[in-house]
Motif scaffolding. Structure first.
Motif, PDB file in Angstrom:
ATOM      1  N   TYR A   1      -9.711  -0.600 -11.291  1.00 47.40           N
ATOM      2  CA  TYR A   1     -10.034  -0.751  -9.868  1.00 47.40           C
ATOM      3  C   TYR A   1     -11.198   0.143  -9.468  1.00 47.40           C
ATOM      4  CZ  TYR A   1      -9.723  -0.543  -4.798  1.00 47.40           C
ATOM      5  OH  TYR A   1     -10.024  -0.568  -3.473  1.00 47.40           O
TER       6      TYR A   1
ATOM      7  N   HIS B   1      -9.423  -5.871  -3.791  1.00 48.18           N
ATOM      8  CA  HIS B   1      -8.165  -5.947  -3.051  1.00 48.18           C
ATOM      9  C   HIS B   1      -7.660  -7.383  -3.000  1.00 48.18           C
ATOM     10  CE1 HIS B   1      -9.176  -1.980  -1.011  1.00 48.18           C
ATOM     11  NE2 HIS B   1      -7.902  -1.818  -1.330  1.00 48.18           N
TER      12      HIS B   1
ATOM     13  N   LEU C   1      -0.766  -1.529  -4.108  1.00 49.87           N
ATOM     14  CA  LEU C   1      -2.115  -1.925  -3.721  1.00 49.87           C
ATOM     15  C   LEU C   1      -2.893  -0.697  -3.272  1.00 49.87           C
ATOM     16  CD1 LEU C   1      -3.818  -4.600  -3.135  1.00 49.87           C
ATOM     17  CD2 LEU C   1      -3.147  -4.256  -0.746  1.00 49.87           C
TER      18      LEU C   1
ATOM     19  N   PRO D   1      -6.843   0.341   1.947  1.00 48.59           N
ATOM     20  CA  PRO D   1      -8.142  -0.185   2.387  1.00 48.59           C
ATOM     21  C   PRO D   1      -9.101   0.960   2.707  1.00 48.59           C
ATOM     22  CG  PRO D   1      -6.532  -0.339   4.165  1.00 48.59           C
ATOM     23  CD  PRO D   1      -5.773   0.108   2.949  1.00 48.59           C
TER      24      PRO D   1
ATOM     25  N   TYR E   1     -10.713  -4.504   3.409  1.00 47.86           N
ATOM     26  CA  TYR E   1     -10.256  -4.845   2.067  1.00 47.86           C
ATOM     27  C   TYR E   1     -11.395  -5.488   1.274  1.00 47.86           C
ATOM     28  CZ  TYR E   1      -5.627  -3.975   3.946  1.00 47.86           C
ATOM     29  OH  TYR E   1      -4.528  -3.377   4.521  1.00 47.86           O
TER      30      TYR E   1
ATOM     31  N   THR F   1       0.833  -1.204   0.000  1.00 48.39           N
ATOM     32  CA  THR F   1       0.000   0.000   0.000  1.00 48.39           C
ATOM     33  C   THR F   1       0.866   1.252   0.000  1.00 48.39           C
ATOM     34  OG1 THR F   1      -1.735  -1.188   1.215  1.00 48.39           O
ATOM     35  CG2 THR F   1      -1.856   1.202   1.188  1.00 48.39           C
TER      36      THR F   1
ATOM     37  N   LYS G   1      -4.715  -0.761 -11.818  1.00 48.66           N
ATOM     38  CA  LYS G   1      -5.486  -0.008 -10.822  1.00 48.66           C
ATOM     39  C   LYS G   1      -6.185   1.195 -11.448  1.00 48.66           C
ATOM     40  CE  LYS G   1      -2.220   0.958  -8.104  1.00 48.66           C
ATOM     41  NZ  LYS G   1      -1.640   1.796  -7.055  1.00 48.66           N
TER      42      LYS G   1
END
Length: 205
Positions: free
Chosen positions: A120, A89, A77, A80, A85, A72, A116
């Motif tokens: 995402y 994720h 990533l 959250p 998550y 992260t 992403k």
């Protein structure tokens, strides 16, 4: 036909045991990935449960809290939401697990950044992270048998090498060494291809 030595038979048995063990290394079926948000402890428990067969030793960790937090922090990533998550994720973390054993963090960043940015948590897209994962999962499952057959062919090739060596222990070692070399060179070439693909097609995205 030259009869196989006891060492050769032991090597064949050892390989079959290894292949059977490799078959236990299963991909996580998209259908069993929770469709609810999970806290960190639940994420690591899920990963340990379903990726445990991938560990080299029982002491090895699949994905730790520190690893996930570092992904992260390095913008690999997405963070959250309220410490939870999502299924997206989870899909990314599973892919990350396989990538981290092969590629550098810089290369993983290059792969994941457009993934992403494009897909995402974007409901306007015709395809989401979970469906991308599902299609990759289906493809990988189909490839498993082909990969197993390829490994067997390489093993048979290694057994034919050094056949003139008289000492069974020396011949056994050399055959295993040749098998390791064949697998390693194959892995090296594929890693080179992946790195070139990343450099040529993803560096500017």
């Amino acid at each position: 036909m030259i009869p196989k030595s006891e060492k050769q038979l032991e090597s064949e048995q050892s390989l079959m045991e290894l292949i059977n063990k490799m078959k236990e290394i299963d991909y996580i079926d998209p259908e069993i990935i929770p469709d609810i948000e999970l806290y960190m402890d639940q994420v690591t428990t899920f990963m340990d449960l379903h990726l445990g067969a991938c560990r080299r030793t029982s002491e090895d960790k699949v994905l730790t809290k520190t690893m996930i937090n570092n992904y992260t922090k390095n913008d690999v990533l997405p963070p959250p939401i309220k410490k939870k998550y999502s299924k997206d994720h989870m899909c990314l973390l599973i892919l990350l697990y396989y990538f981290k054993n092969v590629l550098s963090i810089d290369d993983i960043q290059k792969i994941f950044h457009p993934l992403k940015e494009m897909f995402y948590d974007d409901k306007s897209k015709s395809i989401g992270i979970d469906e991308i994962y599902s299609q990759i999962f289906t493809m990988e499952k189909k490839m498993t048998d082909k990969l197993t057959k390829d490994v067997l062919r390489r093993f048979q090739t290694s057994q034919e090498m050094f056949r003139d060596v008289k000492d069974d222990d020396e011949k056994d070692y050399l055959s295993r060494f040749a098998f390791i070399c064949l697998l390693s060179f194959d892995a090296y070439l594929k890693k080179q291809m992946v790195e070139r693909l990343i450099d040529d097609t993803l560096s500017e995205i």
